[in-house]
Design an enzyme around this catalytic site. Structure first.
Site, PDB file in Angstrom:
ATOM      1  CB  THR A   1      12.866  15.395 -23.668  1.00  0.00           C
ATOM      2  OG1 THR A   1      12.900  16.121 -24.889  1.00  0.00           O
ATOM      3  CG2 THR A   1      14.259  14.880 -23.349  1.00  0.00           C
TER       4      THR A   1
ATOM      5  CE  LYS B   1      18.024   9.233 -27.458  1.00  0.00           C
ATOM      6  NZ  LYS B   1      17.963  10.306 -26.437  1.00  0.00           N
TER       7      LYS B   1
ATOM      8  CG  HIS C   1      17.956  12.079 -31.500  1.00  0.00           C
ATOM      9  ND1 HIS C   1      18.080  13.264 -30.822  1.00  0.00           N
ATOM     10  CD2 HIS C   1      18.167  12.367 -32.810  1.00  0.00           C
ATOM     11  CE1 HIS C   1      18.356  14.231 -31.693  1.00  0.00           C
ATOM     12  NE2 HIS C   1      18.423  13.708 -32.907  1.00  0.00           N
TER      13      HIS C   1
ATOM     14  NE  ARG D   1      11.935  10.757 -26.424  1.00  0.00           N
ATOM     15  CZ  ARG D   1      12.298  11.877 -27.026  1.00  0.00           C
ATOM     16  NH1 ARG D   1      11.461  12.900 -27.077  1.00  0.00           N
ATOM     17  NH2 ARG D   1      13.482  11.976 -27.583  1.00  0.00           N
TER      18      ARG D   1
ATOM     19  CE1 TYR E   1      21.632  13.856 -28.421  1.00  0.00           C
ATOM     20  CE2 TYR E   1      23.081  11.969 -28.167  1.00  0.00           C
ATOM     21  CZ  TYR E   1      21.816  12.501 -28.336  1.00  0.00           C
ATOM     22  OH  TYR E   1      20.727  11.667 -28.429  1.00  0.00           O
TER      23      TYR E   1
ATOM     24  NE  ARG F   1      10.791  18.229 -31.775  1.00  0.00           N
ATOM     25  CZ  ARG F   1      11.844  17.910 -31.032  1.00  0.00           C
ATOM     26  NH1 ARG F   1      12.765  17.072 -31.506  1.00  0.00           N
ATOM     27  NH2 ARG F   1      11.990  18.418 -29.831  1.00  0.00           N
TER      28      ARG F   1
ATOM     29  CD  GLU G   1      20.050  15.593 -35.624  1.00  0.00           C
ATOM     30  OE1 GLU G   1      20.120  16.379 -34.668  1.00  0.00           O
ATOM     31  OE2 GLU G   1      19.078  14.817 -35.790  1.00  0.00           O
TER      32      GLU G   1
ATOM     33  CG  ASN H   1      14.916  10.094 -24.275  1.00  0.00           C
ATOM     34  OD1 ASN H   1      15.813   9.538 -24.909  1.00  0.00           O
ATOM     35  ND2 ASN H   1      14.681  11.393 -24.365  1.00  0.00           N
TER      36      ASN H   1
ATOM     37  CG  PHE I   1      22.033  16.363 -19.824  1.00  0.00           C
ATOM     38  CD1 PHE I   1      22.196  15.993 -21.144  1.00  0.00           C
ATOM     39  CD2 PHE I   1      21.312  17.526 -19.546  1.00  0.00           C
ATOM     40  CE1 PHE I   1      21.652  16.745 -22.184  1.00  0.00           C
ATOM     41  CE2 PHE I   1      20.763  18.286 -20.581  1.00  0.00           C
ATOM     42  CZ  PHE I   1      20.941  17.894 -21.897  1.00  0.00           C
TER      43      PHE I   1
END
Ligand code: CMP
Length: 139
Positions: A92, A10, A116, A103, A50, A86, A127, A113, A58
């Protein structure tokens, strides 16, 4: 089984020049980067990507954040890549992320964070297809 997942580094990560450090964590833990490109996400791409969150409070901030700077979109491959990624990313909210996770190591906030990762093999396929052509993925 060998599987693929979709990953995004990100804007908070690219801003701090963390692409290599984050990729090193993936590689050390057995995930292979089989496709990767640095892009500026458009507002439409972020809103579509998203879309499941569009009623969440948010959402607008998330779209602004994801379009605020470069991101690196990736396809990661490995044994149980979706679940493995993950685990490697951590929770998250970095406040809840386990020691050693990306993270915990790098995230600034629940929004910024750093990474993704797809939440299921089904979503991984959707995706990946949204950002990559088949020929761009070299396993
Ligand atoms: P990601 O895994 O990319 O999926 C949705 C993103 O929304 C999440 O990571 C965070 O970056 C962002 N986000 C911001 N606020 C929240 C929140 N309160 N709960 C969940 N996700 C949030």
């Amino acid at each position: 089984a060998t599987e693929r997942t979709f990953s995004i580094l990100k804007p908070d990560a690219t801003r701090r020049n963390l692409t290599g450090k984050i990729n090193a964590v993936f590689e050390e833990q057995g995930l292979r980067v089989v496709a990767q490109k640095r892009i500026l996400m458009s507002k439409l791409q972020a809103e579509t990507f998203y879309g499941v969150h569009k009623e969440r409070p948010f959402f607008n901030d998330l779209v602004s954040f994801m379009t605020s700077g470069p991101v690196v979109v990736q396809v990661l491959e490995g044994e149980n890549a979706v679940a493995k990624n993950r685990e490697i990313m951590g929770a998250t909210n970095p406040a809840n992320a386990a020691e050693g996770t990306i993270r915990k190591l790098f995230a600034e906030s629940i929004e910024a964070n750093s990474v993704h990762g797809s939440d299921s093999p089904e979503n991984a396929a959707i995706e990946i297809a949204y950002f990559f052509a088949g020929l761009e993925i070299v396993g």
